[in-house]
Design a protein around this motif. Structure first.
Motif, PDB file in Angstrom:
ATOM      1  N   PHE A  14     -11.126  -0.673  -9.057  1.00 20.73           N
ATOM      2  CA  PHE A  14     -11.082  -2.119  -8.823  1.00 20.73           C
ATOM      3  C   PHE A  14     -12.482  -2.595  -8.524  1.00 20.73           C
ATOM      4  CE2 PHE A  14      -6.890  -0.505  -7.743  1.00 20.73           C
ATOM      5  CZ  PHE A  14      -6.104  -1.310  -8.538  1.00 20.73           C
ATOM      6  N   ALA A  23      -9.313   3.716  -7.001  1.00 25.67           N
ATOM      7  CA  ALA A  23      -8.008   3.939  -6.373  1.00 25.67           C
ATOM      8  C   ALA A  23      -7.486   5.300  -6.820  1.00 25.67           C
ATOM      9  CB  ALA A  23      -7.035   2.837  -6.767  1.00 25.67           C
ATOM     10  N   SER A  43      -1.755   7.013   3.412  1.00 23.04           N
ATOM     11  CA  SER A  43      -1.708   5.632   2.932  1.00 23.04           C
ATOM     12  C   SER A  43      -3.047   5.261   2.320  1.00 23.04           C
ATOM     13  CB  SER A  43      -1.390   4.708   4.107  1.00 23.04           C
ATOM     14  OG  SER A  43      -1.290   3.395   3.657  1.00 23.04           O
ATOM     15  N   GLY A  44      -2.992   4.612   1.163  1.00 18.30           N
ATOM     16  CA  GLY A  44      -4.227   4.201   0.501  1.00 18.30           C
ATOM     17  C   GLY A  44      -4.828   5.287  -0.369  1.00 18.30           C
ATOM     18  N   GLY A  46      -3.750   6.319  -3.167  1.00 17.87           N
ATOM     19  CA  GLY A  46      -3.625   6.013  -4.590  1.00 17.87           C
ATOM     20  C   GLY A  46      -2.296   6.395  -5.220  1.00 17.87           C
ATOM     21  N   LYS A  47      -1.291   6.646  -4.388  1.00 17.88           N
ATOM     22  CA  LYS A  47      -0.018   7.131  -4.935  1.00 17.88           C
ATOM     23  C   LYS A  47       0.690   6.076  -5.788  1.00 17.88           C
ATOM     24  CE  LYS A  47       1.621   7.965  -0.815  1.00 17.88           C
ATOM     25  NZ  LYS A  47       0.524   7.430   0.000  1.00 17.88           N
ATOM     26  N   THR A  49      -0.588   3.464  -7.130  1.00 22.02           N
ATOM     27  CA  THR A  49      -1.417   3.175  -8.296  1.00 22.02           C
ATOM     28  C   THR A  49      -1.187   4.221  -9.382  1.00 22.02           C
ATOM     29  OG1 THR A  49      -3.049   2.325  -6.730  1.00 22.02           O
ATOM     30  CG2 THR A  49      -3.774   2.640  -8.992  1.00 22.02           C
ATOM     31  N   GLU A 170       8.419   5.791  -2.297  1.00 22.20           N
ATOM     32  CA  GLU A 170       8.853   5.747  -0.898  1.00 22.20           C
ATOM     33  C   GLU A 170      10.326   5.388  -0.757  1.00 22.20           C
ATOM     34  OE1 GLU A 170       6.779   6.533   1.474  1.00 22.20           O
ATOM     35  OE2 GLU A 170       4.748   5.897   0.943  1.00 22.20           O
ATOM     36  N   HIS A 203       6.081   9.868   2.291  1.00 25.08           N
ATOM     37  CA  HIS A 203       5.374  10.332   3.475  1.00 25.08           C
ATOM     38  C   HIS A 203       6.266  11.209   4.321  1.00 25.08           C
ATOM     39  CE1 HIS A 203       2.771   6.628   3.130  1.00 25.08           C
ATOM     40  NE2 HIS A 203       1.893   7.568   3.415  1.00 25.08           N
TER      41      HIS A 203
ATOM     42  N   PHE B 373       2.250  -4.865 -10.969  1.00 25.67           N
ATOM     43  CA  PHE B 373       1.658  -3.956  -9.981  1.00 25.67           C
ATOM     44  C   PHE B 373       1.165  -4.711  -8.743  1.00 25.67           C
ATOM     45  CE2 PHE B 373      -2.231  -1.870  -8.364  1.00 25.67           C
ATOM     46  CZ  PHE B 373      -1.661  -0.700  -7.888  1.00 25.67           C
TER      47      PHE B 373
HETATM   48  N1  LIG Z   1      -5.710  -4.892  -6.944  1.00 25.17           N
HETATM   49  C1  LIG Z   1      -6.469  -4.131  -6.143  1.00 25.17           C
HETATM   50  N2  LIG Z   1      -7.687  -4.555  -5.785  1.00 25.17           N
HETATM   51  C2  LIG Z   1      -8.461  -3.796  -4.974  1.00 25.17           C
HETATM   52  N3  LIG Z   1      -8.084  -2.610  -4.474  1.00 25.17           N
HETATM   53  C3  LIG Z   1      -6.878  -2.141  -4.786  1.00 25.17           C
HETATM   54  C4  LIG Z   1      -5.997  -2.888  -5.636  1.00 25.17           C
HETATM   55  N4  LIG Z   1      -4.865  -2.175  -5.784  1.00 25.17           N
HETATM   56  C5  LIG Z   1      -5.023  -1.052  -5.050  1.00 25.17           C
HETATM   57  N5  LIG Z   1      -6.217  -1.025  -4.459  1.00 25.17           N
HETATM   58  C6  LIG Z   1      -6.735   0.040  -3.597  1.00 25.17           C
HETATM   59  O1  LIG Z   1      -6.407   1.246  -4.162  1.00 25.17           O
HETATM   60  C7  LIG Z   1      -6.151   2.196  -3.170  1.00 25.17           C
HETATM   61  C8  LIG Z   1      -4.838   2.913  -3.455  1.00 25.17           C
HETATM   62  O2  LIG Z   1      -3.761   2.020  -3.227  1.00 25.17           O
HETATM   63  P1  LIG Z   1      -2.239   2.481  -3.385  1.00 25.17           P
HETATM   64  O3  LIG Z   1      -1.378   1.309  -3.139  1.00 25.17           O
HETATM   65  O4  LIG Z   1      -2.092   3.176  -4.671  1.00 25.17           O
HETATM   66  O5  LIG Z   1      -2.093   3.509  -2.193  1.00 25.17           O
HETATM   67  P2  LIG Z   1      -0.830   4.326  -1.708  1.00 25.17           P
HETATM   68  O6  LIG Z   1      -1.210   5.743  -1.706  1.00 25.17           O
HETATM   69  O7  LIG Z   1       0.363   3.942  -2.510  1.00 25.17           O
HETATM   70  O8  LIG Z   1      -0.650   3.799  -0.231  1.00 25.17           O
HETATM   71  P3  LIG Z   1       0.701   3.585   0.625  1.00 25.17           P
HETATM   72  O9  LIG Z   1       1.118   4.956   1.059  1.00 25.17           O
HETATM   73  O10 LIG Z   1       0.232   2.763   1.792  1.00 25.17           O
HETATM   74  O11 LIG Z   1       1.666   2.890  -0.210  1.00 25.17           O
HETATM   75  C9  LIG Z   1      -6.155   1.457  -1.860  1.00 25.17           C
HETATM   76  O12 LIG Z   1      -7.400   1.698  -1.202  1.00 25.17           O
HETATM   77  C10 LIG Z   1      -6.038   0.034  -2.267  1.00 25.17           C
HETATM   78  O13 LIG Z   1      -6.687  -0.792  -1.336  1.00 25.17           O
END
Ligand SMILES: Nc1ncnc2c1ncn2[C@@H]1O[C@H](COP(=O)(O)OP(=O)(O)OP(=O)(O)O)[C@@H](O)[C@H]1O
Ligand SMILES: [Mg+2]
Lengths: 233, 378
Positions: A14, A23, A43-44, A46-47, A49, A170, A203, B373
Motif C-alpha cells: 500500500f 502487507a 494482528s496486522g 497480513g492474513k 490481505t 476468524e 488467533h 476488501f
Molecule cells: N488499504 C490499505 N491501506 C494501507 N494499509 C493497509 C491497507 N489494507 C491493509 N493494510 C495494512 O496491511 C497490513 C495487514 O493487514 P491485514 O488486515 O491483512 O492483517 P491481519 O493479519 O488480517 O490482521 P487481523 O488479525 O487484525 O485481522 C496491516 O498493517 C494493515 O494496516
C-alpha cells in the motif's frame, strides 16, 4: 494429494515510493484438497490481505495464485467473478449478512447470483441451513440470531454453491470457546471432504487441534509451517 | 423477475424508513410539479373559454387583438367583405362585452354579455332548461351555469335583473364546456339586444364568426381577410395565440415556469440525495455481493431497478395526491382552475426519469468502484 491452491511469491503493498508498506511480502505456499489449513499470526501480519488475494477478491501487486490449476488473476473481471461464484466460498470476518433478507434468502444469495430459479435456490439453501442446524430459523432476519448462529448462516452461505475452496476469516473471533469448538468440529466433520480445501485464519489457540497443517504469518511473510512450535505456545 | 432484481427489491422495500423517505421525496416533487403545470394549464384553458364555447371554425378580428376578452370593434363593411369571399359558407357578427347587472336583491354584479347573431344564433350554448327561441322574447337572456353561476344568485327561469336601467329576464339556463378566467358570470342574448342595452362605440361587432364551405377554403379566406387589413384565425390558432399571450406576455407564464423549475430542483435534490445515501448506507451489502461473485452488470441492474421502482411508485403517488388535492380544492373553490393534462403528466414523468437516472448514475459509479476488501477489513 492434489494441489488446490498454489500461491507463488505473492506481494501486496500500500502506498508508493517512500510511503510504500508491505502487507504481504513474497508469500508462497500450497494447500491441498482434503486438507484443513490454518493461517495464524499476530494482528496486522497480513492474513486477511493474503486470503483476499488467494480468493480472488484483492489483486496482488506481484506473484501468482493458481486455484485447481487456473491462474485466477489472469482472468477477465467477469470471469473471475464467475470463478468466485462457483468455486470459492468465503466467510468474512464480520459475516456481512444481509439484514433485509431472511436467513434462508441470505444463504440462497450465491445460487441466485448464479441465476438459478428463485424457488430452487431457496429449496437448496434450506438443505444447507439444515446442515448447520438452523432450519427452524429460516424465516427470521439474521439480526434476530445469536452471534454463533449468524456465523453458521455465513458458513451455510459460503457452502451453498458447493465450492471447492472454502475460506474462513476468524470464524470463531466473536464466539465463546465452546461455540467456537462446536463450529470447528462441525466444519471438520460435515464440510471437509476429499474434493474440498478449507483455509481458516484464526488467533484462537483453543481450536488448533482441528487443523491438518498450520502456517504462520509475521510481518507479511510466511514464517513457519510447524505445528509443534505452535502447540508449544 | 430475475432473482437479483428480487433481492434488489427486498433490500429496498424491507428498509422501511429509507424507502419511506425516498417515496416522500419523489411524491412531493411530482406533486409540486404537476400541481404547478396543472394550474397553468387550467389558467390557459380558461383564458380561451369563449373561443371554445362559441365553437366557430374561423374568427375574424382586428390584428391587434391579443386575448378574446379584449376585442376591438370591427367596422360593418368588414362583414360584407368577408361574406363576399368565395369560400365562406356564412359569416355572422358576435358581440362580446361586459355590463353591470343589478340583481333582484339589489346587489351589483359585473357580467359578460355575448350577443349572438339574430338570424342564426350561431355559437349558441346547449340549454339545460328553457327554449332557445325564448331569447327573442322581450328582455330575454340566457344564463350560463358555469362556476360563476352562483354570482347571479343561482337564478331560475323567470328571474329578473336590471342591465343599465333595462329590464332583463332569464329565459334559459345553458351549460358550456369551459368556465372563464376572470371570475364573472356570462349571459347570452341576441346581437341586437346586446347593442340596444349596452352603450357601444361607433363600430359594434367584436368578432366575425365564419364557417368555410370546406376546410380547403380556410387558407384563401385567411389570405383575403389579411388583404383587407384584418386577421382571420382558426379556432385552434386563436386558442394558441391567447395561450401564448398568457405564457409570454404576462407574469403568469414566467412565474409558473420558475415554480416548475424550483419543484424540479427540489425534487431532484431531495430524491437524489436520499437515494445516494441509500446506496452509501448499503455499500457494504453491494461489496459483499461483489465479493461473492456478482458482476458489475448485476449490480448496475439492481441499482437501476431500485431507482426505477421507487421513482415510478413515487410518480403514481404524486399524481394521485395531486388529483386528490385538485378535487378537494374544487369542493371549496368552484373557480379553482387546474387541469391535469397529458402533457403535464409526461413532463412530470420525464422529470422522474431524470431524477432516477441522475440518482442511479452516482450510485452506480460508487458501487462499481468499491473494493470489497476495503469493506471487509472494516
Ligand atoms: N488499504 C490499505 N491501506 C494501507 N494499509 C493497509 C491497507 N489494507 C491493509 N493494510 C495494512 O496491511 C497490513 C495487514 O493487514 P491485514 O488486515 O491483512 O492483517 P491481519 O493479519 O488480517 O490482521 P487481523 O488479525 O487484525 O485481522 C496491516 O498493517 C494493515 O494496516
Ligand atoms: Mg484480518
Amino acid at each position: 494429494m492434489k494441489v488446490a491452491i498454489e500461491a507463488r511469491d505473492v506481494h501486496k503493498w500500500f502506498g508508493e515510493g517512500d510511503a510504500r508498506t508491505y502487507a504481504v511480502k513474497g508469500v508462497s505456499f500450497d494447500a491441498y484438497f482434503g486438507e484443513l489449513l490454518y493461517v495464524v499470526g499476530p494482528s496486522g501480519s497480513g492474513k486477511t490481505t493474503m486470503l483476499s488475494m488467494i480468493s480472488g477478491i484483492l489483486r496482488p501487486d506481484q506473484g501468482q495464485v493458481r486455484i485447481d490449476g487456473t491462474d485466477i488473476w489472469s482472468l477477465p473481471d467477469d470471469d473471475l467473478a464467475d470463478f468466485r461464484l462457483h468455486k470459492i466460498g468465503f466467510v468474512f470476518q464480520d459475516f456481512h449478512l444481509f439484514p433485509r433478507l431472511t436467513t434462508l434468502e441470505n444463504v440462497a444469495v450465491p445460487l441466485i447470483l448464479q441465476e438459478r430459479p428463485w424457488d430452487d435456490a431457496l429449496a437448496e439453501a434450506r438443505r444447507d441451513l439444515d446442515v448447520v442446524g438452523l432450519g427452524h430459523r429460516a424465516d427470521l432476519p439474521p439480526v434476530k440470531l445469536s452471534g454463533g448462529e449468524q456465523q453458521r448462516v455465513a458458513i451455510a452461505r459460503a457452502l451453498v454453491s458447493r465450492p471447492e475452496i472454502l475460506i474462513l476469516d476468524e470464524p470463531t473471533a466473536s464466539l465463546d470457546g465452546d461455540t467456537g469448538r462446536t463450529i470447528l468440529e462441525f466444519i471438520r466433520r460435515e464440510i471437509l471432504t476429499e474434493q474440498r480445501c478449507i483455509v481458516i485464519v484464526t488467533h484462537d489457540s483453543r481450536i488448533f487441534d482441528f487443523a491438518d497443517r498450520i502456517v504462520q504469518m509475521e510481518d507479511g511473510r510466511l514464517k513457519s509451517i510447524e505445528r509443534e512450535t505452535l502447540d508449544a505456545q | 423477475m430475475p432473482g437479483t432484481l428480487r433481492i434488489a427489491y427486498k433490500l429496498l422495500v424491507n428498509d422501511r424508513a429509507k424507502y419511506g423517505a425516498l417515496l416522500v421525496g419523489i411524491t412531493f416533487a411530482v406533486f409540486l410539479m404537476i400541481e404547478m403545470t396543472s394550474l397553468f394549464s387550467g389558467v390557459l384553458a380558461r383564458s380561451s373559454a369563449t373561443v371554445r364555447n362559441i365553437g366557430a371554425s374561423i374568427w375574424v378580428m382586428d390584428p391587434a387583438v391579443q386575448t378574446v376578452a379584449n376585442s376591438i370593434p370591427l367596422p360593418d363593411y368588414v362583414l360584407d367583405e368577408v361574406r363576399s369571399i368565395p369560400g365562406v359558407a356564412f359569416a355572422v357578427p358576435l358581440y362580446s362585452g361586459s355590463a353591470l347587472l343589478k340583481l333582484s336583491d339589489g346587489t351589483y354584479q359585473a357580467a359578460n354579455v355575448m350577443g349572438l347573431d339574430d338570424t342564426s344564433l350561431f355559437g349558441r350554448p346547449a340549454l339545460t332548461e328553457g327554449k332557445i327561441e325564448d331569447v327573442f322574447a322581450e328582455n330575454g337572456f340566457i344564463a350560463v351555469k358555469d362556476s360563476e353561476f352562483y354570482k347571479l344568485g343561482n337564478p331560475r327561469i323567470g328571474a329578473e335583473f336590471e342591465l343599465n336601467d333595462n329590464r332583463g329576464v332569464i329565459v334559459g339556463i345553458a351549460k358550456v364546456a369551459s368556465s372563464g378566467l376572470f371570475g364573472v358570470p356570462t349571459l347570452y342574448t341576441t346581437y341586437s339586444r346586446a347593442l340596444q342595452y349596452i352603450p357601444s362605440l361607433r363600430f359594434t361587432s367584436s368578432y366575425l364568426l365564419v364557417e368555410p364551405k370546406s376546410p380547403a377554403d380556410i387558407a384563401a379566406i385567411k389570405a383575403r381577410v389579411k388583404e383587407i387589413g384584418y386577421l382571420a384565425l382558426t379556432k385552434d390558432e386563436f386558442i394558441a395565440q391567447i395561450s401564448n399571450f398568457y405564457k409570454f406576455h404576462t407574469g403568469i407564464g414566467t412565474n409558473m415556469l420558475i415554480m416548475t423549475a424550483i419543484s424540479f430542483i427540489i425534487g431532484l435534490s431531495i430524491s437524489g440525495q436520499t437515494f445516494y445515501t441509500f446506496i452509501i448506507e448499503n455499500i457494504e451489502k453491494f461489496g459483499a455481493l461483489k465479493a461473492i461473485g456478482a458482476k458489475g452488470r448485476d449490480l448496475v441492474l439492481m441499482i437501476l431497478f431500485q431507482a426505477g421502482f421507487v421513482s415510478l411508485t413515487g410518480f403514481g403517488l404524486g399524481v394521485g395526491l395531486c388529483a386528490l388535492a385538485i378535487w378537494t380544492a374544487r369542493l371549496y373553490l368552484p373557480d379553482y382552475a387546474a387541469i391535469i393534462t397529458g402533457l403535464n403528466l409526461v413532463l412530470a414523468f420525464l422529470m422522474v426519469l431524470i431524477i432516477a437516472g441522475a440518482s442511479s448514475y452516482f450510485g452506480v459509479r460508487k458501487v462499481l468502484t468499491i473494493e470489497p476488501f476495503d469493506i471487509f477489513r472494516g
